[in-house]
Design a protein around this motif. Structure first.
Motif, PDB file in Angstrom:
ATOM      1  N   GLN A 172       0.834  -1.205   0.000  1.00  0.00           N
ATOM      2  CA  GLN A 172       0.000   0.000   0.000  1.00  0.00           C
ATOM      3  C   GLN A 172       0.866   1.252   0.000  1.00  0.00           C
ATOM      4  OE1 GLN A 172      -2.515   0.904   3.407  1.00  0.00           O
ATOM      5  NE2 GLN A 172      -4.198   1.335   1.986  1.00  0.00           N
TER       6      GLN A 172
ATOM      7  N   THR B 190      -7.018  -1.494  -0.134  1.00  0.00           N
ATOM      8  CA  THR B 190      -6.859  -1.168  -1.546  1.00  0.00           C
ATOM      9  C   THR B 190      -5.425  -0.736  -1.786  1.00  0.00           C
ATOM     10  OG1 THR B 190      -9.170  -0.495  -1.695  1.00  0.00           O
ATOM     11  CG2 THR B 190      -7.699   0.284  -3.432  1.00  0.00           C
TER      12      THR B 190
ATOM     13  N   THR C 238      -2.524   0.432  -4.936  1.00  0.00           N
ATOM     14  CA  THR C 238      -2.349   0.907  -6.303  1.00  0.00           C
ATOM     15  C   THR C 238      -1.228   0.096  -6.929  1.00  0.00           C
ATOM     16  OG1 THR C 238      -3.053   3.122  -5.655  1.00  0.00           O
ATOM     17  CG2 THR C 238      -1.877   2.919  -7.752  1.00  0.00           C
TER      18      THR C 238
ATOM     19  N   LYS D  70      -3.252   4.569 -12.435  1.00  0.00           N
ATOM     20  CA  LYS D  70      -4.040   4.599 -11.204  1.00  0.00           C
ATOM     21  C   LYS D  70      -4.922   3.353 -11.041  1.00  0.00           C
ATOM     22  CE  LYS D  70      -4.254   9.641 -10.783  1.00  0.00           C
ATOM     23  NZ  LYS D  70      -3.014   9.953 -10.377  1.00  0.00           N
TER      24      LYS D  70
ATOM     25  N   GLU E 242      -6.229   0.408  -9.188  1.00  0.00           N
ATOM     26  CA  GLU E 242      -6.322  -0.010  -7.801  1.00  0.00           C
ATOM     27  C   GLU E 242      -6.915  -1.408  -7.720  1.00  0.00           C
ATOM     28  OE1 GLU E 242      -8.555   3.061  -5.820  1.00  0.00           O
ATOM     29  OE2 GLU E 242      -6.721   4.189  -5.406  1.00  0.00           O
TER      30      GLU E 242
END
Length: 183
Positions: A20, A48, A50, A56, A58
């Motif tokens: 993360q 979550t 990335t 971007k 996720e």
């Protein structure tokens, strides 16, 4: 959703927090006091991460506590990819982890689910050589008979070693569910 499982104490929570954080090269300079605090996961943990900063992208990762091994199978149907973490500095755990790994790989709901086997805690001085881990896990036989794609990577959630490979693997192997396809 990506499923993160492995025996108790394998480093799943720190791995998830390190993923993360996202800047794996910066982790190498972390002092022990800078490491995120972790406690053994009881139940599940959703986070979550990335996996592709430029796009971007996720991905939601569900970590299931090691003590919940007998009910991991209840989470297989929701998983588009599985991360299986083993502490390779703990010889007793590696032997026990082999049984859990084989049980997961032979479950009908994981037959088409890609698996990434993470040999964690590479930063510790007592880490087992990969040849010994492969022997204990009967890795060549296991990978040869698995119906799903299984990849293996040496990592250290503490230093960030290999986490860029993990993020890339998640990016390449995670399939969006219809509800997530807007990402």
């Amino acid at each position: 959703m990506c499923l993160l499982i492995g025996p108790t104490g394998a480093g799943k929570t720190l791995l998830l927090k390190s993923l993360q954080a996202g800047n794996y090269h910066a982790l190498k300079g972390w002092a022990p006091a800078d490491l995120p605090a972790t406690v053994p996961t009881t139940g599940t943990n959703l986070m979550t991460i990335t996996v592709n900063k430029s796009r971007k992208k996720e991905v939601t990762v569900r970590e299931v506590g090691g003590a919940m091994g007998p009910i991991w199978k209840n989470y297989y149907s929701d998983a588009s990819a599985i991360l299986y973490v083993i502490d390779v500095s703990n010889r007793c755990q590696v032997a026990a982890a082999c049984i859990q790994l084989l049980t997961m790989l032979t479950h009908p709901q994981t037959a088409d689910t890609p698996v990434l086997l993470l040999l964690n805690k590479q930063d510790l001085p007592c880490v087992m050589p990969q040849s010994e881990v492969e022997w204990l896990l009967r890795l060549q036989d296991t990978l040869g008979t698995a119906s799903q794609a299984v990849n293996v990577v040496e990592v250290s959630a503490k230093t960030g070693q290999g986490l860029d490979i993990v993020a890339r693997w998640i990016h390449d192997n995670h399939k969006d569910s219809p509800a997530q396809s807007h990402s």
